[in-house]
Design an enzyme around this catalytic site. Structure first.
Site, PDB file in Angstrom:
ATOM      1  N   ARG A 192       0.824  -1.212   0.000  1.00  0.00           N
ATOM      2  CA  ARG A 192       0.000   0.000   0.000  1.00  0.00           C
ATOM      3  C   ARG A 192       0.858   1.261   0.000  1.00  0.00           C
ATOM      4  O   ARG A 192       0.371   2.361  -0.229  1.00  0.00           O
ATOM      5  CB  ARG A 192      -0.965  -0.031   1.207  1.00  0.00           C
ATOM      6  CG  ARG A 192      -1.954   1.104   1.253  1.00  0.00           C
ATOM      7  CD  ARG A 192      -3.213   0.805   2.095  1.00  0.00           C
ATOM      8  NE  ARG A 192      -2.987   0.040   3.305  1.00  0.00           N
ATOM      9  CZ  ARG A 192      -2.419   0.495   4.427  1.00  0.00           C
ATOM     10  NH1 ARG A 192      -2.005   1.743   4.491  1.00  0.00           N
ATOM     11  NH2 ARG A 192      -2.274  -0.299   5.472  1.00  0.00           N
TER      12      ARG A 192
ATOM     13  N   TYR B  98     -16.265  19.102 -14.528  1.00  0.00           N
ATOM     14  CA  TYR B  98     -16.597  17.693 -14.352  1.00  0.00           C
ATOM     15  C   TYR B  98     -17.519  17.514 -13.142  1.00  0.00           C
ATOM     16  O   TYR B  98     -17.191  17.932 -12.033  1.00  0.00           O
ATOM     17  CB  TYR B  98     -15.324  16.859 -14.185  1.00  0.00           C
ATOM     18  CG  TYR B  98     -15.638  15.419 -13.918  1.00  0.00           C
ATOM     19  CD1 TYR B  98     -16.347  14.662 -14.847  1.00  0.00           C
ATOM     20  CD2 TYR B  98     -15.274  14.815 -12.725  1.00  0.00           C
ATOM     21  CE1 TYR B  98     -16.680  13.344 -14.595  1.00  0.00           C
ATOM     22  CE2 TYR B  98     -15.597  13.492 -12.466  1.00  0.00           C
ATOM     23  CZ  TYR B  98     -16.309  12.769 -13.413  1.00  0.00           C
ATOM     24  OH  TYR B  98     -16.639  11.474 -13.153  1.00  0.00           O
TER      25      TYR B  98
ATOM     26  N   ASP C  91      -6.817  20.257 -13.366  1.00  0.00           N
ATOM     27  CA  ASP C  91      -7.184  18.930 -13.861  1.00  0.00           C
ATOM     28  C   ASP C  91      -6.888  18.941 -15.361  1.00  0.00           C
ATOM     29  O   ASP C  91      -7.570  19.602 -16.136  1.00  0.00           O
ATOM     30  CB  ASP C  91      -8.669  18.689 -13.572  1.00  0.00           C
ATOM     31  CG  ASP C  91      -9.135  17.307 -14.011  1.00  0.00           C
ATOM     32  OD1 ASP C  91      -8.555  16.759 -14.965  1.00  0.00           O
ATOM     33  OD2 ASP C  91     -10.110  16.802 -13.417  1.00  0.00           O
TER      34      ASP C  91
ATOM     35  N   LYS D 272      -9.028   8.163 -18.916  1.00  0.00           N
ATOM     36  CA  LYS D 272      -9.385   8.760 -20.196  1.00  0.00           C
ATOM     37  C   LYS D 272      -8.211   8.639 -21.182  1.00  0.00           C
ATOM     38  O   LYS D 272      -7.854   7.545 -21.555  1.00  0.00           O
ATOM     39  CB  LYS D 272      -9.822  10.208 -19.978  1.00  0.00           C
ATOM     40  CG  LYS D 272     -10.745  10.400 -18.749  1.00  0.00           C
ATOM     41  CD  LYS D 272     -12.126   9.797 -18.912  1.00  0.00           C
ATOM     42  CE  LYS D 272     -12.947   9.762 -17.623  1.00  0.00           C
ATOM     43  NZ  LYS D 272     -13.157  11.051 -16.976  1.00  0.00           N
TER      44      LYS D 272
HETATM   45  C1  LIG Z   1     -13.495  11.427 -15.674  1.00  0.00           C
HETATM   46  C2  LIG Z   1     -12.944  12.643 -15.072  1.00  0.00           C
HETATM   47  C3  LIG Z   1     -12.551  12.667 -13.726  1.00  0.00           C
HETATM   48  C4  LIG Z   1     -12.770  11.488 -12.787  1.00  0.00           C
HETATM   49  O1  LIG Z   1     -11.935  10.412 -13.103  1.00  0.00           O
HETATM   50  P1  LIG Z   1     -12.290   8.875 -12.766  1.00  0.00           P
HETATM   51  O2  LIG Z   1     -11.095   8.161 -13.271  1.00  0.00           O
HETATM   52  O3  LIG Z   1     -13.562   8.555 -13.480  1.00  0.00           O
HETATM   53  O4  LIG Z   1     -12.462   8.765 -11.292  1.00  0.00           O
HETATM   54  C5  LIG Z   1     -11.974  13.825 -13.230  1.00  0.00           C
HETATM   55  N1  LIG Z   1     -11.806  14.906 -14.012  1.00  0.00           N
HETATM   56  C6  LIG Z   1     -12.175  14.927 -15.309  1.00  0.00           C
HETATM   57  C7  LIG Z   1     -11.951  16.156 -16.129  1.00  0.00           C
HETATM   58  C8  LIG Z   1     -12.751  13.800 -15.882  1.00  0.00           C
HETATM   59  O5  LIG Z   1     -13.128  13.833 -17.177  1.00  0.00           O
END
Ligand SMILES: *Cc1c(COP(=O)(O)O)cnc(C)c1O
Length: 381
Positions: free
Chosen positions: A57, A108, A179, A204
């Site tokens: 961990r 998001y 982000d 993504k």
């Molecule tokens: C999908 C997404 C997230 C969350 O990510 P997960 O891997 O689904 O937890 C955060 N920020 C953006 C811009 C996203 O498109």
């Protein structure tokens, strides 16, 4: 790479994506980082040393290979988390009790929902601003602890002036996090514009094949990196080694994928502007897009998400999703496959997002196949 290895910072991102995070290039070493499936690592007999891995961990060699690669791409120290939301949660938890976070309107929905839930529990205050409005963003920084933005935002594709926000955040002593899921480090490096933290949903584009959930934070600040590492360890917000390996495997082709998907997206955006069934088209590649000039100066490409407003009502937009045969009606984005979704079908989506808005995640298929399918579905609706 030969034994005369160039300094990592001399390499272009496309090369880093291919070469980092591999075992040393020596006879009989594996070419690719192995998936290390082990919950614990053998101890030394001289007490616990800082370089010891210890428990699964705390550290894992497959995570380390991924973290080294993403860290080199973004220009900081990366930490892998169990999902993008675990990384977002870790960053929001940097805000002291009763502190204030500034976030984008219409970003998001998962991030917004989490911040709003923390606010409802009295743990922090949320100020929402349109990130495209730099004056509003700067004004919102007054007395804040953290600004956590997206640029371009999901799904409105608003573009923030990263350098201006970075400068204002530094002057105000506010932690600045971006982000960078939509842009990827191949298109935009927020740490170069004064951000102290970058977040990724590697679910993504970084992984790129719609087969894994994983998140990352990246920071240039050693103290922040240590805090986030402790947070990840004590919350158990860790990815599995298989997941880390899949993301690293995906990153090997990141440059090709974002090039192709970005070119497809720009071409489709250009054609969609003249489509009789489409009102507004949002994509920073369009010269008419409000974010175009800004994106041109701070990004090296415009990304592969296009948002369109279908003429008529939400039912018409839903009919488009039901009528495509190649484009898959699904949530998520950033895979090699083209997908689409009406975001307001979720009650949690911001009311700033129009009811008729479809978010298109443009993949790497043949652009004319994509156009024919989308055009037919739009005409049918
Ligand atoms: C999908 C997404 C997230 C969350 O990510 P997960 O891997 O689904 O937890 C955060 N920020 C953006 C811009 C996203 O498109």
């Amino acid at each position: 790479m030969s034994t005369q290895q160039p300094e990592p910072n001399e390499l272009a991102p496309a090369t880093i994506a291919v070469h980092h995070g591999r075992p040393p290039v020596e006879p009989n070493q594996a070419m690719s980082a192995p998936v290390v499936l082990s919950s614990t690592f053998v101890s030394s007999n001289d007490g616990f040393r800082p370089e010891d891995r210890g428990y699964g961990r705390w550290d894992n060699p497959t995570w380390a290979a991924l973290e080294e690669t993403v860290g080199a791409l973004e220009g900081g120290r990366a930490l892998a988390f169990s999902a993008g939301m675990a990384a977002v949660a870790a960053v929001l938890d940097l805000v002291p009790l009763g502190g204030t976070v500034v976030m984008p309107t219409g970003a998001y929905s998962g991030s917004t929902q989490l911040a709003q839930q923390l606010a409802a529990e009295g743990l922090l205050n949320v100020r929402e601003v349109s990130v495209a409005d730099t004056d509003a963003v700067v004004a919102a920084l007054e007395g804040a602890d953290l600004i956590l933005i997206e640029s371009p935002t999901n799904p409105l594709l608003d573009v923030a002036d990263l350098a201006a926000v970075g400068e204002a955040a530094r002057a105000a002593g506010v932690l600045f996090a971006v982000d960078n899921t939509f842009a990827t480090p191949l298109r935009q490096r927020p740490l170069d514009f004064g951000a102290q933290l970058v977040i990724h949903s590697a679910t993504k584009y970084l992984s790129g094949h719609s087969d894994v959930l994983l998140g990352l934070t990246v920071t240039t600040d050693d103290e922040l990196a240590a805090r986030l590492h402790t947070y990840r360890t004590l919350r158990g917000a860790v990815p599995g080694p298989w997941e880390a390996w899949l993301v690293l495997r995906g990153i090997r082709t990141l440059a090709l994928r974002v090039d192709r998907a970005g070119a497809n997206a720009a071409e489709l955006a250009r054609r969609l502007v003249d489509h009789p069934a489409v009102g507004r088209v949002r994509h920073p590649s369009l010269p008419t897009d409000p974010g175009h000039e800004r994106a041109r100066t701070q990004m090296s490409g415009f990304g592969a998400i296009v948002s369109i407003e279908v003429r008529g009502d939400s039912a018409a937009a839903d009919r488009v999703c039901a009528a495509t045969r190649l484009w898959v009606h699904t949530t998520s984005l950033g895979g090699v496959e083209s997908t689409l979704e009406r975001r307001r079908r979720y009650p949690s989506e911001s009311v700033a997002v129009p009811e008729t808005l479809l978010r298109l995640s443009v993949g790497i298929e043949d652009v004319d196949d994509l156009w024919r399918d989308l055009d037919a579905a739009l005409r049918q609706a």
